[in-house]
Design a protein around this motif. Sequence first.
Motif, short mmCIF file in Angstrom:
data_model
loop_
_atom_site.label_atom_id
_atom_site.label_comp_id
_atom_site.label_asym_id
_atom_site.label_seq_id
_atom_site.Cartn_x
_atom_site.Cartn_y
_atom_site.Cartn_z
N THR A 1 41.54 41.69 46.97
CA THR A 1 42.03 42.96 47.52
C THR A 1 43.18 42.71 48.48
OG1 THR A 1 40.39 42.86 49.27
CG2 THR A 1 39.79 44.07 47.29
N SER A 2 43.93 43.75 48.70
CA SER A 2 45.02 43.68 49.69
C SER A 2 45.10 45.02 50.42
CB SER A 2 46.36 43.35 49.01
OG SER A 2 46.67 44.39 48.10
N GLY A 3 45.74 45.02 51.54
CA GLY A 3 45.90 46.24 52.32
C GLY A 3 47.39 46.51 52.55
N PRO A 4 47.68 47.62 53.18
CA PRO A 4 49.08 47.93 53.44
C PRO A 4 49.70 46.95 54.43
CG PRO A 4 47.66 49.52 54.53
CD PRO A 4 46.78 48.62 53.70
N MET A 5 50.99 46.74 54.32
CA MET A 5 51.70 45.86 55.24
C MET A 5 51.75 46.54 56.61
SD MET A 5 52.51 43.26 53.40
CE MET A 5 53.80 42.40 54.24
N ARG A 6 51.63 45.77 57.68
CA ARG A 6 51.67 46.34 59.05
C ARG A 6 53.07 46.35 59.57
NH1 ARG A 6 46.35 44.93 62.31
NH2 ARG A 6 44.92 45.37 60.66
N MET B 1 37.64 41.29 48.99
CA MET B 1 37.31 40.98 47.63
C MET B 1 36.28 42.00 47.14
SD MET B 1 35.60 37.58 45.85
CE MET B 1 36.26 36.52 47.08
N ILE B 2 36.42 42.37 45.89
CA ILE B 2 35.46 43.26 45.23
C ILE B 2 34.77 42.44 44.15
CG2 ILE B 2 35.17 45.34 43.83
CD1 ILE B 2 37.81 46.34 45.12
N VAL B 3 33.45 42.51 44.14
CA VAL B 3 32.66 41.77 43.16
C VAL B 3 31.92 42.78 42.29
CG1 VAL B 3 30.80 40.12 42.79
CG2 VAL B 3 32.36 39.83 44.73
N GLU B 4 32.10 42.64 40.99
CA GLU B 4 31.41 43.50 40.04
C GLU B 4 30.43 42.64 39.24
OE1 GLU B 4 32.27 46.38 36.18
OE2 GLU B 4 33.83 45.02 36.87
N THR B 5 29.20 43.13 39.14
CA THR B 5 28.18 42.43 38.35
C THR B 5 27.61 43.41 37.34
OG1 THR B 5 27.61 41.05 40.24
CG2 THR B 5 26.04 41.12 38.44
#
Length: 114
Positions: free
Chosen positions: A109-114, A1-5
Amino acid sequence: MIVETRELFFSNSALLKAIAWYQKVPHQTDLPLGVVTAVTPKPGGGLVIQIQQSGATKTRDVVFLSSKTLGLLLLFCRRQKIPIPRDASKELDADEEGVSLIIRSETMTSGPMR
C-alpha cells in the motif's frame, strides 16, 4: 500492506470432476485412462486415485503428491473460470471430506505524498 486469504474447498465429487478434466489433458502420463472409482485425500494435500482400466480385473491406485494435486486443482479452476492470482502463495489441506486450496496474496500500500 493488505493481505487477502481465500479458501476454496473441493469436495470428493469436485475432485472426481477435476480428475476427469486432467485425464483429457493431451500427453499427460501421470494418470492412465480408465474409470475413476474412488479418490481419497491424504494429509498434506496428496491424493490416492483408484482407477479401473479397461479389461483389468483389479483397480489400480495412483498416488498424486501435493504438488501434482495443486496442478490438478489449478487446471480445474481454470476450466471452471475461477480466478486464481498467479503470484499468490498456495497451500493445500485435506481431510476425508475433500481438499482445501488456501490462497494468500499480499498487496503493498501507499499513501498520499506529504
